[in-house]
Design an enzyme around this catalytic site. Structure first.
Site, mmCIF file in Angstrom:
data_model
loop_
_atom_site.group_PDB
_atom_site.id
_atom_site.type_symbol
_atom_site.label_atom_id
_atom_site.label_comp_id
_atom_site.label_asym_id
_atom_site.label_seq_id
_atom_site.Cartn_x
_atom_site.Cartn_y
_atom_site.Cartn_z
ATOM 1 N N HIS A 175 0.823 -1.218 0.000
ATOM 2 C CA HIS A 175 0.000 0.000 0.000
ATOM 3 C C HIS A 175 0.859 1.271 0.000
ATOM 4 O O HIS A 175 0.799 2.095 -0.902
ATOM 5 C CB HIS A 175 -0.868 0.044 1.259
HETATM 6 C C1 BDR Z 1 -2.954 1.291 5.160
HETATM 7 O O1 BDR Z 1 -3.308 0.886 6.481
HETATM 8 C C2 BDR Z 1 -2.160 0.580 7.203
HETATM 9 O O2 BDR Z 1 -2.356 -0.551 8.000
HETATM 10 C C3 BDR Z 1 -1.057 0.424 6.208
HETATM 11 O O3 BDR Z 1 0.186 0.791 6.758
HETATM 12 C C4 BDR Z 1 -1.451 1.348 5.092
HETATM 13 O O4 BDR Z 1 -1.008 2.664 5.333
HETATM 14 C C5 BDR Z 1 -3.581 0.334 4.178
HETATM 15 O O5 BDR Z 1 -4.966 0.341 4.333
#
Ligand code: BDR
Ligand code: CA
Length: 307
Positions: free
Chosen positions: A237
């Site tokens: 992500h």
């Molecule tokens: C986002 O949520 C967090 O857990 C991850 O680091 C990322 O920024 C993904 O949904």
């Protein structure tokens, strides 16, 4: 080539860690600071993890502590995804990189005053909402704000909401309502960016501290993914916010209008992303697609730069 002056606003976080290591290995970027925010784990842990990662990278980067809690709701951590310490619960040496005496929000304001600044926001948007409240008008003086967050089609905390937005919907709503020059990387895009077991093997085979530790922290993340999605894809992500800055043409984007649901019986924290043609030339850009093979090649090459 002018390097992009960058602050990474972050809640490390396993995928934050990969994003940070990618940024710190990339000559295109001049990473001035990591600003921490409560999110995946508490502010004490995200700040500690930011210091650990700067040490791991062997770079001289400021780490400044940011907001300890979302604007209105309690923090609901994601230790099940990232480990109770936020970085996969492996052993770390005590960090040498100090914590700055300056609050993250004030540091951001100062760096914006000093020159063109890009912010990669890869955690909840609490620090940025406080920044715009404390320094009215500052949003339009930021060169660029690249956010990882939100989803058009399906959330990952609820069916409607993605973690970073869901953690602090009021902050996100204020940020998207302000005149920030936003590029958004939602789940629809980030789920196309994945690492696999052969990439973890590649990282181990680098036989470096960065390679070993990155593979080790990704391992529980792969196990979590297996439990929820039925395969061991490791979704990158947060690295999408950095990839966009080092390879500006790699991610296809479109104009859109984005608002955040703060009420809703079942939809609190949802991003409502309007992609209709009327918004095609909007200054808010939303990531749509990428070539994962090209991304993984860049990530492998950059992480191999650490010795
Ligand atoms: C986002 O949520 C967090 O857990 C991850 O680091 C990322 O920024 C993904 O949904
Ligand atoms: Ca994050």
């Amino acid at each position: 080539m002018a390097r992009t002056r960058l602050v990474i606003d972050t809640d490390p976080g396993v995928d934050d860690a990969v994003a940070i290591l990618l940024a710190l290995a990339s000559d295109e970027l001049d990473v001035l600071a990591l600003t921490s925010v409560a999110g995946n784990v508490s502010i004490d842990k995200t700040t500690l993890n930011a210091r650990r990662l700067v040490d791991l990278a062997g770079r001289d980067v400021v780490v400044a502590r940011g907001c300890a809690a979302p604007l209105t709701n309690e923090l609901d951590e994601a230790g099940d995804v990232h480990g109770l310490d936020g970085l996969g619960d492996i052993e770390w040496p005590d960090p040498v990189t100090p914590e700055s005496g300056e609050h993250a929000v004030d540091l951001l304001a100062r760096l914006i005053d000093e020159g063109p600044l890009t912010i990669a926001a890869i955690g909840p948007l609490t620090n940025l909402a406080v920044l715009q409240a404390r320094y009215p008008g500052i949003e339009s003086r930021v060169e660029r704000l690249v956010i990882m967050g939100g989803a058009s089609f399906a959330g990952n905390v609820t069916a409607a909401a993605e973690f970073n937005i869901w953690t602090d919907p009021e902050a996100a709503a204020r940020v998207f309502a302000g005149p920030w020059p936003i590029t958004l990387m939602p789940l629809d895009l980030t789920h196309q960016a994945t690492l696999h077991d052969d990439d973890l093997a590649y990282l181990r085979a680098l036989d470096t501290e960065v390679g070993r530790r990155t593979a080790a922290i990704l391992e529980p993340y792969a196990a979590y993914h297996d439990q929820w999605y039925g395969n061991r894809d490791v979704i990158m992500h947060d690295a999408m916010a950095i990839y966009e800055l080092i390879a500006p043409d790699a991610i296809e984007k479109q104009g859109a209008h984005v608002v955040v649901e703060t009420g809703g019986t079942h939809t609190r924290g949802a991003t409502v992303i309007d992609r209709r043609r009327g918004y095609a030339s909007s200054s808010t850009r939303v990531g749509v697609s990428l070539d994962n093979g090209a991304f993984v090649a860049v990530l492998r090459e950059r992480l191999a730069r650490y010795r």
